[in-house]
Enzyme design. Structure first.
Site, PDB file in Angstrom:
ATOM      1  N   CYS A 151     101.560  41.275  23.815  1.00  0.00           N
ATOM      2  CA  CYS A 151     101.818  42.309  22.815  1.00  0.00           C
ATOM      3  C   CYS A 151     102.265  43.633  23.428  1.00  0.00           C
ATOM      4  O   CYS A 151     103.242  44.240  22.969  1.00  0.00           O
ATOM      5  CB  CYS A 151     100.576  42.532  21.958  1.00  0.00           C
ATOM      6  SG  CYS A 151     100.023  41.046  21.073  1.00  0.00           S
ATOM      7  N   CYS A 209      97.578  38.366  26.177  1.00  0.00           N
ATOM      8  CA  CYS A 209      98.651  38.261  25.200  1.00  0.00           C
ATOM      9  C   CYS A 209      99.885  38.956  25.759  1.00  0.00           C
ATOM     10  O   CYS A 209      99.852  39.537  26.839  1.00  0.00           O
ATOM     11  CB  CYS A 209      98.240  38.872  23.857  1.00  0.00           C
ATOM     12  SG  CYS A 209      97.955  40.663  23.930  1.00  0.00           S
ATOM     13  N   CYS A 228      97.728  45.801  18.349  1.00  0.00           N
ATOM     14  CA  CYS A 228      96.924  45.025  19.293  1.00  0.00           C
ATOM     15  C   CYS A 228      96.248  46.006  20.229  1.00  0.00           C
ATOM     16  O   CYS A 228      96.831  46.421  21.233  1.00  0.00           O
ATOM     17  CB  CYS A 228      97.800  44.027  20.066  1.00  0.00           C
ATOM     18  SG  CYS A 228      96.881  43.053  21.288  1.00  0.00           S
ATOM     19  N   THR A 232     112.294  39.440  17.462  1.00  0.00           N
ATOM     20  CA  THR A 232     111.142  38.565  17.254  1.00  0.00           C
ATOM     21  C   THR A 232     111.366  37.207  17.902  1.00  0.00           C
ATOM     22  O   THR A 232     112.517  36.785  18.105  1.00  0.00           O
ATOM     23  CB  THR A 232     110.869  38.364  15.752  1.00  0.00           C
ATOM     24  OG1 THR A 232     109.639  37.630  15.584  1.00  0.00           O
ATOM     25  CG2 THR A 232     111.993  37.594  15.072  1.00  0.00           C
ATOM     26  N   ARG A 257     111.792  45.857  14.560  1.00  0.00           N
ATOM     27  CA  ARG A 257     110.696  44.986  14.972  1.00  0.00           C
ATOM     28  C   ARG A 257     109.483  45.264  14.103  1.00  0.00           C
ATOM     29  O   ARG A 257     109.150  46.421  13.807  1.00  0.00           O
ATOM     30  CB  ARG A 257     110.330  45.192  16.437  1.00  0.00           C
ATOM     31  CG  ARG A 257     109.042  44.431  16.831  1.00  0.00           C
ATOM     32  CD  ARG A 257     108.888  44.161  18.287  1.00  0.00           C
ATOM     33  NE  ARG A 257     107.607  43.520  18.575  1.00  0.00           N
ATOM     34  CZ  ARG A 257     107.329  42.240  18.361  1.00  0.00           C
ATOM     35  NH1 ARG A 257     108.260  41.434  17.858  1.00  0.00           N
ATOM     36  NH2 ARG A 257     106.137  41.738  18.638  1.00  0.00           N
ATOM     37  N   LEU A 258     108.812  44.187  13.689  1.00  0.00           N
ATOM     38  CA  LEU A 258     107.509  44.283  13.046  1.00  0.00           C
ATOM     39  C   LEU A 258     106.471  43.983  14.117  1.00  0.00           C
ATOM     40  O   LEU A 258     106.349  42.840  14.575  1.00  0.00           O
ATOM     41  CB  LEU A 258     107.379  43.275  11.898  1.00  0.00           C
ATOM     42  CG  LEU A 258     107.886  43.716  10.524  1.00  0.00           C
ATOM     43  CD1 LEU A 258     109.396  43.951  10.562  1.00  0.00           C
ATOM     44  CD2 LEU A 258     107.548  42.665   9.481  1.00  0.00           C
ATOM     45  N   HIS A 259     105.742  45.002  14.529  1.00  0.00           N
ATOM     46  CA  HIS A 259     104.765  44.834  15.604  1.00  0.00           C
ATOM     47  C   HIS A 259     103.369  44.999  15.037  1.00  0.00           C
ATOM     48  O   HIS A 259     103.032  46.065  14.489  1.00  0.00           O
ATOM     49  CB  HIS A 259     105.006  45.869  16.706  1.00  0.00           C
ATOM     50  CG  HIS A 259     104.136  45.667  17.911  1.00  0.00           C
ATOM     51  ND1 HIS A 259     104.497  44.855  18.965  1.00  0.00           N
ATOM     52  CD2 HIS A 259     102.903  46.147  18.221  1.00  0.00           C
ATOM     53  CE1 HIS A 259     103.554  44.860  19.875  1.00  0.00           C
ATOM     54  NE2 HIS A 259     102.563  45.641  19.441  1.00  0.00           N
ATOM     55  N   ASP A 319      97.391  32.397  10.716  1.00  0.00           N
ATOM     56  CA  ASP A 319      97.935  33.752  10.663  1.00  0.00           C
ATOM     57  C   ASP A 319      97.606  34.337   9.298  1.00  0.00           C
ATOM     58  O   ASP A 319      98.015  33.799   8.265  1.00  0.00           O
ATOM     59  CB  ASP A 319      99.455  33.711  10.885  1.00  0.00           C
ATOM     60  CG  ASP A 319     100.065  35.075  11.168  1.00  0.00           C
ATOM     61  OD1 ASP A 319      99.490  36.083  10.722  1.00  0.00           O
ATOM     62  OD2 ASP A 319     101.127  35.127  11.828  1.00  0.00           O
ATOM     63  N   ARG A 370      98.288  37.566   8.441  1.00  0.00           N
ATOM     64  CA  ARG A 370      99.050  38.796   8.207  1.00  0.00           C
ATOM     65  C   ARG A 370      99.827  38.740   6.899  1.00  0.00           C
ATOM     66  O   ARG A 370     100.211  37.675   6.428  1.00  0.00           O
ATOM     67  CB  ARG A 370     100.012  39.041   9.365  1.00  0.00           C
ATOM     68  CG  ARG A 370      99.341  39.484  10.642  1.00  0.00           C
ATOM     69  CD  ARG A 370     100.325  39.589  11.778  1.00  0.00           C
ATOM     70  NE  ARG A 370     100.874  38.290  12.169  1.00  0.00           N
ATOM     71  CZ  ARG A 370     101.713  38.110  13.177  1.00  0.00           C
ATOM     72  NH1 ARG A 370     102.128  39.134  13.892  1.00  0.00           N
ATOM     73  NH2 ARG A 370     102.148  36.902  13.465  1.00  0.00           N
TER      74      ARG A 370
END
Length: 363
Positions: free
Chosen positions: A236, A234, A223, A318, A218-220, A295, A297
């Site tokens: 998160c 959210c 937050c 995801t 996972r790419l987290h 976004d 990122r």
């Protein structure tokens, strides 16, 4: 041999200067300009710039220009001409949408159509990378190098700013150590530091996942409000804990904790977006009013860390197909999308619906 800063180090100096309200000098093909971030600008420095003469220009992104009804002749940005008697408050009101609804009439604004916008584009990229509002005051000057030397200002080339943005930073491993966690006692944290002086990113490795088979990953994005404070705005925090729990249950996995708060705009700007959401704008509209993309990122960071750790195939936890596409474009094979649908509340239902409708999340 030289002990002087490298190109990457000069750019990082420029970012730091902008955060402190210190101007930087940008040069390109014989042209030069002083640039300062509006968010950090004070009245004394504005007066100093006016004494130098020349025409002050406010560079803003096309998203912010659309809100202000300013013509963005350059496509991705607008160059707003600053009146000679415009006070600092006028500049800040154009940069910051906090009072847009209270004072919606800020024009008419005149914008430049002729000439190259390269210096202004670089100023906006630097402001964004410094996690400041994307608004920069730009003043053309005759001899950028002499001005920078005489005043101790950081000088950077536009081509270097653009190259740094396009190429991204190299990530260097710093340290790794065992960390027993609630999800598993077989945890290890790896710390990676970018060579451009930016914030560090972390990889949480669960168990000993083999490198010759697809790893649950996972790419987290960090937050603070959700992961630490338990925000209900959210999903998160629940996603972070659910991902680690699933990896712990399977006995192997890797979670990347990437310091790209607020989809890459930083905590301060995320709080500005939250304030706009309280005024009735959804998460995408709030970002646009601030002058950011939906976004911001950089998914190349996650791909680079996974490759550096020896992973080439992943099962990606995801709900965001964009992550799958970006990782695939950066040398990883995403063999499976593993849904991660947790954390919906009455406070974030509209936020999640907006992500599905406007950002393509599969919810």
């Amino acid at each position: 041999m030289t002990l002087g800063p490298s190109t990457v180090e000069w750019i990082n100096r420029a970012r730091a200067d902008l955060r402190m309200g210190v101007p930087v000098v940008l040069v390109q093909d014989g042209a030069a300009a002083i640039a300062v971030a509006v968010e950090a600008l004070d009245a004394a420095r504005l007066a100093q710039l006016r004494v130098m003469g020349g025409e002050l220009v406010l560079a803003i992104t096309a998203h912010r220009a659309a809100t202000l009804k300013a013509r963005a002749y350059d496509g991705d940005l607008a160059r707003v001409l600053v009146p000679q008697d415009a006070p600092l408050a006028w500049l800040r009101n154009l940069a910051d949408p906090a009072d847009d609804l209270a004072a919606p009439l800020k024009g008419p604004l005149r914008t430049q159509r002729e000439g190259d916008a390269g210096l202004h584009r670089a100023a906006l990229l630097l402001a964004k990378s410094a996690q400041l509002l994307p608004a920069a005051l730009v003043l053309p000057v005759a001899d950028g190098a002499a001005l920078a030397t005489a005043n101790g200002l950081t000088l950077v080339r536009v081509t270097d700013v653009l190259d740094a943005h396009d190429q991204g930073a190299a990530l260097l491993p710093v340290v790794s150590a065992r960390l027993p966690m609630e999800a598993t006692e077989a945890g290890r944290v790896h710390v990676f530091r970018p060579d451009d002086g930016g914030v560090e990113h972390y990889a949480i490795e669960i168990g000993q996942p083999p490198r010759d088979r697809p790893v649950l990953a996972r790419l987290h994005s960090a937050c603070f409000t959700g992961d630490v404070l338990g925000s209900l705005k959210c999903d998160c925090g629940p996603q972070l804990r659910a991902a680690l729990a699933q990896m712990g249950a399977e006995g192997a996995g890797v979670l990347l904790y990437l310091n790209q708060e607020g989809r890459g705009i930083g905590l301060a700007n995320k709080m500005r977006a939250y304030s706009l959401q309280d005024q009735g704008f959804d998460t995408v509209e709030a970002n646009h009013r601030l002058g950011f993309e939906d976004d911001e990122r950089d998914f190349r960071i996650g791909a680079a860390i996974l490759r550096r750790m020896g992973f080439t195939q992943i099962r990606l936890l995801t709900n965001n197909p964009a992550k799958m596409r970006m990782l695939a474009a950066n040398g990883l094979e995403v063999v499976e999308r593993v849904p991660l649908k947790v954390g919906e509340t009455r406070h974030n239902a509209h936020y999640l619906a907006t992500k599905a409708a406007k950002s393509g999340h599969l919810l």
